[in-house]
Motif scaffolding. Sequence first.
Motif, PDB file in Angstrom:
ATOM      1  N   LEU A 671       3.513   9.754   3.203  1.00  0.00           N
ATOM      2  CA  LEU A 671       3.300   8.896   4.455  1.00  0.00           C
ATOM      3  C   LEU A 671       4.552   9.180   5.362  1.00  0.00           C
ATOM      4  N   LYS A 672       3.960   9.348   6.728  1.00  0.00           N
ATOM      5  CA  LYS A 672       5.134   9.644   7.812  1.00  0.00           C
ATOM      6  C   LYS A 672       5.867   8.594   8.292  1.00  0.00           C
ATOM      7  N   ASP A 673       5.307   7.573   8.450  1.00  0.00           N
ATOM      8  CA  ASP A 673       6.160   6.329   8.916  1.00  0.00           C
ATOM      9  C   ASP A 673       6.613   5.366   7.661  1.00  0.00           C
ATOM     10  N   PRO A 674       8.014   5.428   7.598  1.00  0.00           N
ATOM     11  CA  PRO A 674       8.442   4.547   6.548  1.00  0.00           C
ATOM     12  C   PRO A 674       8.226   3.116   6.781  1.00  0.00           C
ATOM     13  N   ALA A 675       7.832   2.483   7.870  1.00  0.00           N
ATOM     14  CA  ALA A 675       7.876   1.256   8.088  1.00  0.00           C
ATOM     15  C   ALA A 675       6.491   0.700   7.586  1.00  0.00           C
ATOM     16  N   LEU A 676       5.586   1.678   7.004  1.00  0.00           N
ATOM     17  CA  LEU A 676       4.310   1.382   6.659  1.00  0.00           C
ATOM     18  C   LEU A 676       4.638   1.286   5.079  1.00  0.00           C
ATOM     19  N   LEU A 677       5.269   1.488   4.516  1.00  0.00           N
ATOM     20  CA  LEU A 677       5.522   1.765   3.107  1.00  0.00           C
ATOM     21  C   LEU A 677       5.396   0.332   2.293  1.00  0.00           C
ATOM     22  N   SER A 678       5.613  -0.688   2.906  1.00  0.00           N
ATOM     23  CA  SER A 678       5.455  -1.807   2.110  1.00  0.00           C
ATOM     24  C   SER A 678       3.799  -2.006   1.770  1.00  0.00           C
ATOM     25  N   LEU A 679       3.109  -1.666   3.028  1.00  0.00           N
ATOM     26  CA  LEU A 679       1.603  -1.938   2.718  1.00  0.00           C
ATOM     27  C   LEU A 679       1.239  -0.810   1.627  1.00  0.00           C
ATOM     28  N   GLU A 680       1.840   0.234   1.876  1.00  0.00           N
ATOM     29  CA  GLU A 680       1.243   1.511   0.892  1.00  0.00           C
ATOM     30  C   GLU A 680       1.684   1.090  -0.575  1.00  0.00           C
ATOM     31  N   VAL A 681       2.668   0.660  -0.869  1.00  0.00           N
ATOM     32  CA  VAL A 681       3.120   0.280  -2.076  1.00  0.00           C
ATOM     33  C   VAL A 681       2.545  -0.854  -2.520  1.00  0.00           C
ATOM     34  N   LEU A 682       1.969  -1.720  -1.666  1.00  0.00           N
ATOM     35  CA  LEU A 682       1.353  -2.940  -2.051  1.00  0.00           C
ATOM     36  C   LEU A 682      -0.244  -2.481  -2.639  1.00  0.00           C
ATOM     37  N   GLY A 683      -0.621  -1.616  -2.093  1.00  0.00           N
ATOM     38  CA  GLY A 683      -1.818  -1.027  -2.636  1.00  0.00           C
ATOM     39  C   GLY A 683      -1.885  -0.274  -4.048  1.00  0.00           C
ATOM     40  N   PHE A 684      -0.572   0.516  -3.972  1.00  0.00           N
ATOM     41  CA  PHE A 684      -0.064   1.298  -5.277  1.00  0.00           C
ATOM     42  C   PHE A 684      -0.029   0.247  -6.557  1.00  0.00           C
ATOM     43  N   LEU A 699      10.577   6.593  -6.354  1.00  0.00           N
ATOM     44  CA  LEU A 699      10.037   7.143  -5.355  1.00  0.00           C
ATOM     45  C   LEU A 699      10.383   7.124  -3.957  1.00  0.00           C
ATOM     46  N   LEU A 700      10.940   6.113  -3.527  1.00  0.00           N
ATOM     47  CA  LEU A 700      11.667   6.056  -2.181  1.00  0.00           C
ATOM     48  C   LEU A 700      12.867   6.743  -1.994  1.00  0.00           C
ATOM     49  N   ASP A 701      13.647   6.968  -3.165  1.00  0.00           N
ATOM     50  CA  ASP A 701      14.670   8.066  -3.127  1.00  0.00           C
ATOM     51  C   ASP A 701      14.102   9.500  -2.999  1.00  0.00           C
ATOM     52  N   VAL A 706      14.268   6.881   3.606  1.00  0.00           N
ATOM     53  CA  VAL A 706      13.889   5.532   3.422  1.00  0.00           C
ATOM     54  C   VAL A 706      15.408   4.649   3.418  1.00  0.00           C
ATOM     55  N   SER A 707      15.451   3.659   4.626  1.00  0.00           N
ATOM     56  CA  SER A 707      16.481   3.010   4.947  1.00  0.00           C
ATOM     57  C   SER A 707      16.780   1.701   3.832  1.00  0.00           C
ATOM     58  N   LYS A 708      18.101   1.365   4.067  1.00  0.00           N
ATOM     59  CA  LYS A 708      18.481  -0.035   3.109  1.00  0.00           C
ATOM     60  C   LYS A 708      17.250  -1.107   3.597  1.00  0.00           C
ATOM     61  N   GLU A 709      16.968  -1.435   4.723  1.00  0.00           N
ATOM     62  CA  GLU A 709      16.484  -2.436   5.265  1.00  0.00           C
ATOM     63  C   GLU A 709      14.755  -2.106   4.496  1.00  0.00           C
ATOM     64  N   VAL A 710      14.180  -0.710   4.919  1.00  0.00           N
ATOM     65  CA  VAL A 710      12.841  -0.655   4.578  1.00  0.00           C
ATOM     66  C   VAL A 710      12.697  -0.878   2.916  1.00  0.00           C
ATOM     67  N   ARG A 711      13.679  -0.429   2.309  1.00  0.00           N
ATOM     68  CA  ARG A 711      13.538  -0.545   0.850  1.00  0.00           C
ATOM     69  C   ARG A 711      13.671  -1.909   0.239  1.00  0.00           C
ATOM     70  N   HIS A 712      14.537  -2.827   1.138  1.00  0.00           N
ATOM     71  CA  HIS A 712      14.795  -4.322   0.772  1.00  0.00           C
ATOM     72  C   HIS A 712      13.414  -4.996   1.154  1.00  0.00           C
ATOM     73  N   VAL A 713      12.863  -4.331   1.970  1.00  0.00           N
ATOM     74  CA  VAL A 713      11.321  -5.149   2.452  1.00  0.00           C
ATOM     75  C   VAL A 713      10.327  -4.841   1.290  1.00  0.00           C
ATOM     76  N   VAL A 714      10.326  -3.387   0.855  1.00  0.00           N
ATOM     77  CA  VAL A 714       9.530  -3.137   0.008  1.00  0.00           C
ATOM     78  C   VAL A 714       9.522  -4.013  -1.486  1.00  0.00           C
ATOM     79  N   LEU A 715      10.752  -4.084  -1.831  1.00  0.00           N
ATOM     80  CA  LEU A 715      11.275  -4.587  -2.989  1.00  0.00           C
ATOM     81  C   LEU A 715      11.234  -5.947  -2.974  1.00  0.00           C
ATOM     82  N   GLU A 716      11.373  -6.714  -1.893  1.00  0.00           N
ATOM     83  CA  GLU A 716      11.219  -8.221  -1.631  1.00  0.00           C
ATOM     84  C   GLU A 716       9.407  -8.255  -1.801  1.00  0.00           C
ATOM     85  N   MET A 717       8.640  -7.139  -1.046  1.00  0.00           N
ATOM     86  CA  MET A 717       7.564  -7.558  -1.120  1.00  0.00           C
ATOM     87  C   MET A 717       6.801  -7.465  -2.569  1.00  0.00           C
TER      88      MET A 717
END
Length: 753
Positions: A671-684, A699-701, A706-717
Amino acid sequence: MGMSAGDERAASPRDEEWPEAEKAEKLARGAALKWASGVFYRPEKLEGLGHYRRRETQRNNSIQSRLKSTVQSYLEGVSAGLEQLRSAAQEVQGVCQDLGAARWALLDSADHFQGLQQMRKLMEEHVQLASVVQVLPQIFSVHEVFSHILQLLHGQHLLEAHVELMMVEQLRDDILSQLHLRGLSGAQATVLSYFSGLQDLNESLAKQLWDIVGSSLRLVREDPVLFVTAVRIIEREEKIDDALLLEATFLPPGRPKGWRQKFYQVLQDTMTGGRFHAPRLDAEGPGLAKHLAALQKDIVSELHVVKDLMVQCVPAHYNILSVCTATYHQALSSHLQEILREDLDKQGLFLLLEWALRVYHSPEMMGHPDLLPEVDVSALDPLMSSELVDQTERRYVMKVKASVVEWMQRTLEVEFKEWFREEEPETDHEGFFQSALPAIVMQMLNENIQVASLITDSLQQKIYNMALEELEAFLGRLREALVQCGKEHQQDRAVPKYYISHLLAVLNNNLALSNSVSSLHPDTACREVPGSLQAALDRMQKKATQLLLEELLLDLQPLCLQLPSRKWLSGSQLVGSMCEVIDKYAKDFSRVRKPVFTLLLAESELLVANQYLRALLQRKMVCKSREERGQLCHRLLQDATQLRELFCGLGLDRGQQSLEAVFALRELICLKDPALLSLEVLGFITKYPDVSDEHISTLLDIRGDVSKEVRHVVLEMMAQHPQALPEGYRPIFSTILVPVPELPFCLRKGKCA
């Protein structure tokens, strides 16, 4: 209108004497006045007064006439009664006079009566003496008669001997009866002593009779006259017993003799005497079959004699055939219980059950055409009670169980040795590995079940239940042996030499057992395999499959240790080598039948996918640039595609493969845009609900961007969308443990870096 004083005085006595008459007259006058007032309440009605007067006058005259007639007849009856009473009183007076005269006449004759009493006593004594004089010749000849009777008995002239014996007994009994009636009990002992020889003669006659009855089955065939004579004598004695018991005044000594009952007893003892007390050896082992066959032959033969010959020699009320049938039946029942007290082997128990429940009622024995319908044992109690049958069946099942366990243990020992031989297991006509174990086990169980079906359905069901229990236990022991073989193989992979081939043969054997179990059931309509046995079969299959996968894993692990690496990333034949190993095992797997082959392929594919993902997540490689991420995605695509095509070529559909998780994981990394990771991870995580936060963090590592903010959003989701494992889901990630990230070192009361 009024009454004078004289009239009142004249009426008073009458009123006091007949008060009812005055009352009746008043009522009549009142009724007449009421009627007249009702009829003549109008003046014009008075014209008919004369008519009413004449009618009432006529009716009164008629009533008075009937009253006079009744009173007249009553008076005539009273007059006749008085005349009869007068005549009866005169007759009673005459009778009293006659009775008085008779009383005086009797008083005058009292002295003459005393003389008559003495004459009566003399008369009685004369009668007694006359009776004694008449029997004196018989009494004096008693001992001579005794000698003659004894001679007749020695010459077997039983009827003549019995006639004379009855005459002497009758003489003795008459004398004893007379003494009993006159209360001369003291003289009875003298009479009994004089006739004491009767007892010996009776015993001698009885002994000959019982000897004849004891030989009755032979005599009715050779010389029935002697047997008929014995029966006639017994019937004579039985009639004398009945007559004496019916009179119930005096019962002579030795009565009732009860010879008919003794006849039955001797006959029954003769029938059951020798053959039902066979030596102990005849009731055990091989001798039991001969013993039962001899009983069958003898009983049928003797019942034929009773039915055809003896029945004609005895009175019908003896019911001799029914008595003999019941005697044999009861004796056999007791004899079988005696035999069952011994410690019989399974063959002996089977013979006994078969003989009692099948042979006994068959046309070969009690159902013989020549014995029917007169011989009928259906009305008698069962030869073996239901409780005894059940107990014997359980004993038989225990003996069969011990034999089955022994045979199964031997089969297991042979099978275990076969695993270590220096040659491959045998194959069937289709080339699938197998051994003789399923055929031996199923044949042994099926034969025992079929043999039990010859006896009763209950025994067959008991053997069937035992067979399933022992098969389940055998599978447990076979599994333990397989585990032991696996342990020895872990110590030296060269032992056994054909380890994988024998594991495949075990799987084929297990499948053969599973397919054959249903055929054991006695009811063809019920072919369901019990749950516990199916679980044992499943455990056996699972253990053999596990050992095969362990072998595959041992060969794959050296290759998986090279994942991931820079060399692998830049391009290598690592996955190609893995495919060669998998293909080699798949060729071996083809020697098992299809249901198990498909299972092995699916489990192997899951193992490969799991090991690939495990290597990728546990030895994580962090991409340092976009180019490295692209290179990683390309390598993942090539590897997953190559492995997927391999398993598809082997016959495993894409829908059954777990390698799709590698493709899905690649999408997260690419995935090119890390901001879309939360949606992709939800499907995964929706598709793979056993993925944990640690897996996603790893996987994010690996992405490295992946920034701390994106990681936090993904884990929160992920925290907001917990996933439950759906039914039938095959876990992929839950068995993969990722390394715990190291926490940064913090100074006390300071902020973490």
